[in-house]
Scaffold this active site. Structure first.
Site, short mmCIF file in Angstrom:
data_model
loop_
_atom_site.label_atom_id
_atom_site.label_comp_id
_atom_site.label_asym_id
_atom_site.label_seq_id
_atom_site.Cartn_x
_atom_site.Cartn_y
_atom_site.Cartn_z
CB CYS A 1 -0.93 0.00 1.21
SG CYS A 1 -1.90 1.51 1.33
CE LYS B 1 -9.80 -4.83 3.43
NZ LYS B 1 -10.82 -4.09 2.74
CB VAL C 1 -3.92 -0.24 5.53
CG1 VAL C 1 -4.34 -1.45 6.32
CG2 VAL C 1 -3.59 -0.62 4.10
CD GLU D 1 -8.73 8.84 4.04
OE1 GLU D 1 -8.05 9.43 3.20
OE2 GLU D 1 -9.38 7.80 3.78
CB SER D 2 -1.96 8.25 4.19
OG SER D 2 -2.39 8.80 2.97
#
Ligand SMILES: N[C@@H](CCC(=O)N[C@@H](CS)C(=O)NCC(=O)O)C(=O)O
Length: 253
Positions: A33, A60, A73, A85-86
């Protein structure tokens, strides 16, 4: 180093001799990811000791839905706090672990950084996924053109002007803008392989930026090979990818 040390979630142990706020940091990630890679890069840049917990996105675990409402993720766990939320995780990390700062201190500089992070999330990455997922040749050509426009826009707007001579978005300083783009430049090999799209050599500042990002220690520590990405993105390229991200990206315009 314990930074990013993997552990099985069921065998977590309390580690001693650590600053309390640092010992409680866990990132729920998946190896492939790009968004999780961003947050791992930030943790490495900050020298934060964290636990890396990898999950299988095709299977998951039950507990994941309780901490990830969008079923994605990365998720950052910090004490009792869960954040997803990165881009939001990364700003949170920059506030909680202020050194070294990864976003400008002045309001105008912060706004500018957020403009490029937003461009990355809402335009660049969307085109990246749509181009990879698209099966129709004419539409692929359209997304190829769109991606080339994005690259030229980065060259002329993001990397010129007041920031000096690079190698990063903000000159010598590494920032959350660099963090946002780095995983996607690394994955460009998938677009090159499946859609014949190469970064134009005329975009010299962009090429220098991409090269500098690839050499950054935090990026190297989280990087994968060309073959890895070609294999892992095969289901996107043949249109069979069926996860949440693939479905959402197909819906976007
Ligand atoms: N906007 C999100 C995107 C996160 C995302 O799309 N993560 C993907 C993996 S790269 C995911 O977990 N997808 C779940 C799935 O496909 O089922 C962020 O920036 O954190």
């Amino acid at each position: 180093m314990t930074n990013g040390k993997k552990r099985n979630k069921d065998t977590s142990k309390t580690r001693l001799g650590m600053n309390r706020s640092q010992s409680e940091v866990e990132i729920i990630s998946a190896d492939v990811c790009p968004f999780a890679q961003r947050s791992r890069i930030v943790l490495l840049e900050k020298g934060v000791d964290f636990t890396l917990s990898e999950i299988d996105l095709k299977n998951k675990p039950d507990w994941f839905s309780r901490i990830s409402p969008y079923s994605k993720v990365p998720v950052l766990r910090h004490g009792e706090t869960n954040i997803y939320e990165s881009a939001i995780i990364n700003e949170y990390l920059d506030e909680v672990f202020p050194e070294p700062p990864l976003i400008p201190g002045d309001p105008a500089g912060r706004a500018e950084a957020r403009i490029w992070i937003d461009f990355c999330d809402n335009r660049f990455t969307v085109t990246f996924y749509k181009l990879l997922l698209e099966q129709d040749n004419d539409k692929q050509s359209k997304y190829c053109e769109r991606m080339l426009d994005h690259l030229r826009f980065l060259e002329t707007e993001a990397l010129s002007g007041s920031h000096g001579s690079g190698p990063h978005w903000r000159g010598k300083a590494f920032s959350l803008v660099d963090v946002s783009f780095a995983p996607f430049f690394e994955r460009f090999v998938a677009l090159e392989h499946y859609r014949d799209l190469v970064i134009p050599q005329q975009c010299t500042r962009l090429c220098a930026w991409i090269a500098a990002l690839a050499e950054r220690e935090s990026v190297k520590q989280t990087a994968h090979s060309r073959d890895y990405f070609i294999k892992r993105y095969a289901s996107y390229a043949d249109g069979t990818a069926a996860g949440v991200t693939a479905s959402e990206m197909r819906e976007k315009s």
